[in-house]
Design a protein around this motif. Structure first.
Motif, PDB file in Angstrom:
ATOM      1  N   GLU A  58       0.787  -1.229   0.000  1.00 21.14           N
ATOM      2  CA  GLU A  58       0.000   0.000   0.000  1.00 21.14           C
ATOM      3  C   GLU A  58       0.820   1.281   0.000  1.00 21.14           C
ATOM      4  O   GLU A  58       0.282   2.361  -0.221  1.00 21.14           O
ATOM      5  CB  GLU A  58      -0.935   0.007   1.211  1.00 21.14           C
ATOM      6  CG  GLU A  58      -1.885  -1.173   1.243  1.00 21.14           C
ATOM      7  CD  GLU A  58      -2.697  -1.229   2.517  1.00 21.14           C
ATOM      8  OE1 GLU A  58      -2.827  -0.201   3.208  1.00 21.14           O
ATOM      9  OE2 GLU A  58      -3.217  -2.319   2.820  1.00 21.14           O
ATOM     10  N   GLY A  59       2.096   1.173   0.302  1.00 21.72           N
ATOM     11  CA  GLY A  59       2.935   2.359   0.403  1.00 21.72           C
ATOM     12  C   GLY A  59       2.510   3.223   1.584  1.00 21.72           C
ATOM     13  O   GLY A  59       1.900   2.736   2.535  1.00 21.72           O
ATOM     14  N   PRO A  60       2.803   4.523   1.555  1.00 21.16           N
ATOM     15  CA  PRO A  60       2.464   5.422   2.660  1.00 21.16           C
ATOM     16  C   PRO A  60       0.967   5.479   2.962  1.00 21.16           C
ATOM     17  O   PRO A  60       0.562   5.866   4.051  1.00 21.16           O
ATOM     18  CB  PRO A  60       2.977   6.783   2.194  1.00 21.16           C
ATOM     19  CG  PRO A  60       3.997   6.485   1.166  1.00 21.16           C
ATOM     20  CD  PRO A  60       3.568   5.200   0.515  1.00 21.16           C
ATOM     21  N   ALA A  61       0.129   5.084   2.008  1.00 21.03           N
ATOM     22  CA  ALA A  61      -1.316   5.081   2.239  1.00 21.03           C
ATOM     23  C   ALA A  61      -1.696   4.132   3.378  1.00 21.03           C
ATOM     24  O   ALA A  61      -2.743   4.294   3.994  1.00 21.03           O
ATOM     25  CB  ALA A  61      -2.052   4.692   0.963  1.00 21.03           C
ATOM     26  N   ALA A  62      -0.847   3.157   3.664  1.00 16.38           N
ATOM     27  CA  ALA A  62      -1.118   2.242   4.781  1.00 16.38           C
ATOM     28  C   ALA A  62      -1.218   3.021   6.087  1.00 16.38           C
ATOM     29  O   ALA A  62      -2.061   2.721   6.933  1.00 16.38           O
ATOM     30  CB  ALA A  62      -0.017   1.176   4.869  1.00 16.38           C
ATOM     31  N   ASP A  64      -2.045   6.258   6.295  1.00 16.37           N
ATOM     32  CA  ASP A  64      -3.246   7.113   6.183  1.00 16.37           C
ATOM     33  C   ASP A  64      -4.500   6.361   6.572  1.00 16.37           C
ATOM     34  O   ASP A  64      -5.442   6.956   7.092  1.00 16.37           O
ATOM     35  CB  ASP A  64      -3.390   7.655   4.764  1.00 16.37           C
ATOM     36  CG  ASP A  64      -2.263   8.593   4.382  1.00 16.37           C
ATOM     37  OD1 ASP A  64      -1.633   9.181   5.291  1.00 16.37           O
ATOM     38  OD2 ASP A  64      -2.010   8.733   3.168  1.00 16.37           O
ATOM     39  N   LYS A  65      -4.522   5.065   6.333  1.00 11.84           N
ATOM     40  CA  LYS A  65      -5.696   4.268   6.676  1.00 11.84           C
ATOM     41  C   LYS A  65      -5.820   4.060   8.185  1.00 11.84           C
ATOM     42  O   LYS A  65      -6.897   3.782   8.683  1.00 11.84           O
ATOM     43  CB  LYS A  65      -5.642   2.923   5.982  1.00 11.84           C
ATOM     44  CG  LYS A  65      -5.795   3.026   4.482  1.00 11.84           C
ATOM     45  CD  LYS A  65      -5.681   1.678   3.819  1.00 11.84           C
ATOM     46  CE  LYS A  65      -5.823   1.815   2.307  1.00 11.84           C
ATOM     47  NZ  LYS A  65      -5.694   0.508   1.649  1.00 11.84           N
ATOM     48  N   LEU A  66      -4.713   4.189   8.906  1.00 16.05           N
ATOM     49  CA  LEU A  66      -4.725   3.982  10.361  1.00 16.05           C
ATOM     50  C   LEU A  66      -4.985   5.266  11.138  1.00 16.05           C
ATOM     51  O   LEU A  66      -5.547   5.226  12.219  1.00 16.05           O
ATOM     52  CB  LEU A  66      -3.387   3.393  10.830  1.00 16.05           C
ATOM     53  CG  LEU A  66      -3.117   1.965  10.411  1.00 16.05           C
ATOM     54  CD1 LEU A  66      -1.694   1.574  10.803  1.00 16.05           C
ATOM     55  CD2 LEU A  66      -4.119   1.008  11.040  1.00 16.05           C
ATOM     56  N   LEU A  67      -4.546   6.380  10.592  1.00 14.75           N
ATOM     57  CA  LEU A  67      -4.656   7.653  11.307  1.00 14.75           C
ATOM     58  C   LEU A  67      -5.734   8.532  10.690  1.00 14.75           C
ATOM     59  O   LEU A  67      -5.990   8.440   9.494  1.00 14.75           O
ATOM     60  CB  LEU A  67      -3.305   8.384  11.257  1.00 14.75           C
ATOM     61  CG  LEU A  67      -2.133   7.650  11.876  1.00 14.75           C
ATOM     62  CD1 LEU A  67      -0.865   8.449  11.666  1.00 14.75           C
ATOM     63  CD2 LEU A  67      -2.365   7.393  13.357  1.00 14.75           C
ATOM     64  N   PRO A  68      -6.326   9.388  11.510  1.00 11.77           N
ATOM     65  CA  PRO A  68      -7.359  10.292  10.977  1.00 11.77           C
ATOM     66  C   PRO A  68      -6.781  11.302  10.005  1.00 11.77           C
ATOM     67  O   PRO A  68      -5.653  11.609   9.994  1.00 11.77           O
ATOM     68  CB  PRO A  68      -7.905  10.998  12.208  1.00 11.77           C
ATOM     69  CG  PRO A  68      -6.936  10.770  13.299  1.00 11.77           C
ATOM     70  CD  PRO A  68      -6.098   9.608  12.909  1.00 11.77           C
TER      71      PRO A  68
END
Length: 68
Positions: A58-62, A64-68
């Motif tokens: 997922e790259g850095p988007a991983a 983003d999915k965990l944090l608001p």
């Protein structure tokens, strides 16, 4: 003996926290350790392997999915 707070410690304004203060941003690349900690997990070999796989997929988007 009372355990209530005095009125001077209660905020006078009932304002929401600004959106910019609620979101985080990375000043550099996201690491597997960052991802493990953001997920609320302990740093173990199994969790590090999970995070490394997520970052590859997922790259850095991983993050983003965990944090608001």
């Amino acid at each position: 003996m009372t355990t209530s707070q005095s009125d001077s410690t209660v905020p006078s304004d009932d304002k929401a926290t600004p959106d910019a203060l609620l979101h985080t941003g990375s000043g550099g690349p996201v690491t597997a350790e960052d991802l493990v900690l953001a997920a609320g997990r302990d740093i173990t070999p199994k969790n590090m392997a999970w995070a490394e796989r997520k970052l590859r997929e997922e790259g850095p988007a991983a993050m983003d999915k965990l944090l608001p």
